[in-house]
Design an enzyme around this catalytic site. Structure first.
Site, mmCIF file in Angstrom:
data_model
loop_
_atom_site.group_PDB
_atom_site.id
_atom_site.type_symbol
_atom_site.label_atom_id
_atom_site.label_comp_id
_atom_site.label_asym_id
_atom_site.label_seq_id
_atom_site.Cartn_x
_atom_site.Cartn_y
_atom_site.Cartn_z
ATOM 1 N N ASP A 189 1.838 -7.868 -2.157
ATOM 2 C CA ASP A 189 2.558 -7.180 -1.085
ATOM 3 C C ASP A 189 2.630 -5.693 -1.419
ATOM 4 O O ASP A 189 3.223 -5.298 -2.419
ATOM 5 C CB ASP A 189 3.961 -7.767 -0.962
ATOM 6 C CG ASP A 189 4.719 -7.230 0.242
ATOM 7 O OD1 ASP A 189 4.303 -6.194 0.788
ATOM 8 O OD2 ASP A 189 5.730 -7.842 0.619
ATOM 9 N N TYR A 246 -0.909 1.082 5.974
ATOM 10 C CA TYR A 246 -0.071 1.074 7.172
ATOM 11 C C TYR A 246 -0.760 2.023 8.143
ATOM 12 O O TYR A 246 -0.821 3.226 7.908
ATOM 13 C CB TYR A 246 1.335 1.586 6.821
ATOM 14 C CG TYR A 246 2.309 1.604 7.979
ATOM 15 C CD1 TYR A 246 3.386 0.727 8.014
ATOM 16 C CD2 TYR A 246 2.172 2.506 9.033
ATOM 17 C CE1 TYR A 246 4.299 0.746 9.049
ATOM 18 C CE2 TYR A 246 3.067 2.519 10.087
ATOM 19 C CZ TYR A 246 4.126 1.645 10.096
ATOM 20 O OH TYR A 246 5.024 1.666 11.135
ATOM 21 N N TYR A 270 2.183 9.422 9.557
ATOM 22 C CA TYR A 270 1.044 8.688 9.013
ATOM 23 C C TYR A 270 0.221 9.587 8.087
ATOM 24 O O TYR A 270 -0.094 9.202 6.955
ATOM 25 C CB TYR A 270 0.170 8.159 10.152
ATOM 26 C CG TYR A 270 -1.150 7.581 9.692
ATOM 27 C CD1 TYR A 270 -1.202 6.410 8.947
ATOM 28 C CD2 TYR A 270 -2.350 8.218 10.006
ATOM 29 C CE1 TYR A 270 -2.414 5.883 8.523
ATOM 30 C CE2 TYR A 270 -3.563 7.693 9.591
ATOM 31 C CZ TYR A 270 -3.595 6.532 8.850
ATOM 32 O OH TYR A 270 -4.803 6.023 8.421
#
Length: 284
Positions: A31, A56, A120
């Protein structure tokens, strides 16, 4: 060479899984919101190279979830890089053109000034810096406009909307190089192999498809190759506001990658043809 890949369902990870001697880890195995799990996975697997293809990537949602994006895009890759440095093995990580602000029209070089426009880009830049600080053998591969037969991407969106509507309004003032995930995966594997023999080639590199184009022209090529009758109306980015601002200039100078690794820019039109063929075969 035995390669450990972080990521399993993403576009690049699914292409990496097709190579021999590659082990891909999904979230249940490592994870990325728990960097220590990533370190433990590297130690227990004992690979000869590590590739980070997980990230992500929800650009708009990252504006509200920057802390989570930072864990995945910055802290986890930094921890991976530190462990790889301690083990003396190469670490390759995929980054993005979003570290730049998209100003001007010149192709961005790896050492150009970074200035991300949103969360981001900030988190990916933080990841790059964490990898560099680890001072191990590493390759950071900035790329753009990733497409494939997998997951959600521009090609698949256009194919779906193109058959539903007679015309679409597509942004025409954002310029970049669409990049097939299959080519990114091959580049990562090649970089890992070269870095294992020559750590002095560590650094940041750019990789994007050629020729540079706009989203609108990209859409037209998708419709042409797929035989879809759908008109494309060119609009400015200001007519399509999003929570996160997109860079207008995503052109990437990929010359150093070709010089150091012999990897040239792929023709995205040929890559698009492969993607359409893959989708057709999968549909059948």
């Amino acid at each position: 060479m035995t390669v450990l890949v972080f990521g399993q369902t993403g576009q690049v990870a699914q292409e990496l899984a097709k190579f021999d001697d590659v082990t891909c880890l999904d979230r249940s195995a490592a994870d990325l919101t728990r960097p220590d799990e990533c370190v433990a996975a590297i130690r227990s697997t004992g690979p000869t190279a590590v590739i980070n293809a997980a990230a992500y990537t929800a650009v708009d949602r990252a504006e509200e979830e920057e802390a989570l994006a930072t864990l995945i895009n910055a802290e986890a890759p930094a921890a991976m890089a530190q462990e790889c440095a301690a083990m003396g093995i190469p670490f390759v990580s995929v980054s993005t053109d979003y570290v730049f602000d998209g100003s001007g029209q010149a192709a961005w070089k790896p050492d150009d000034k970074v200035n991300p426009l949103g969360a981001y880009g900030r988190t990916k830049l933080a990841g790059e810096r964490g990898i560099t600080r680890a001072k191990g053998c590493h390759g950071i591969l900035r790329t753009s406009w990733v497409v494939s037969a997998h997951g959600n991407n521009f090609v698949k969106t256009m194919l779906r909307l193109g058959v539903e509507r007679a015309e679409l309004s597509i942004v025409a003032d954002q310029i970049g190089g669409p990049t097939p995930a299959r080519d990114i995966a091959a580049a990562c594997i090649s970089m890992a192999g070269v870095l294992a023999k020559d750590p002095n080639k560590s650094g940041i590199y750019h990789f994007a498809g050629a020729p540079n184009t706009s989203w609108a022209k990209f859409a037209r090529e998708i419709f042409d190759q797929a035989g879809i009758q759908c008109d494309v109306n060119e609009i400015p980015s200001s007519d399509y506001p999003t929570p996160a601002q997109r860079p207008l200039n995503s052109r990437l100078d990929c010359s150093s990658l070709e010089t150091s690794f012999g990897i040239s820019r792929p023709d995205w039109r040929r890559g698009l043809s492969d993607i359409l063929r893959d989708l057709e075969q999968h549909h059948e």
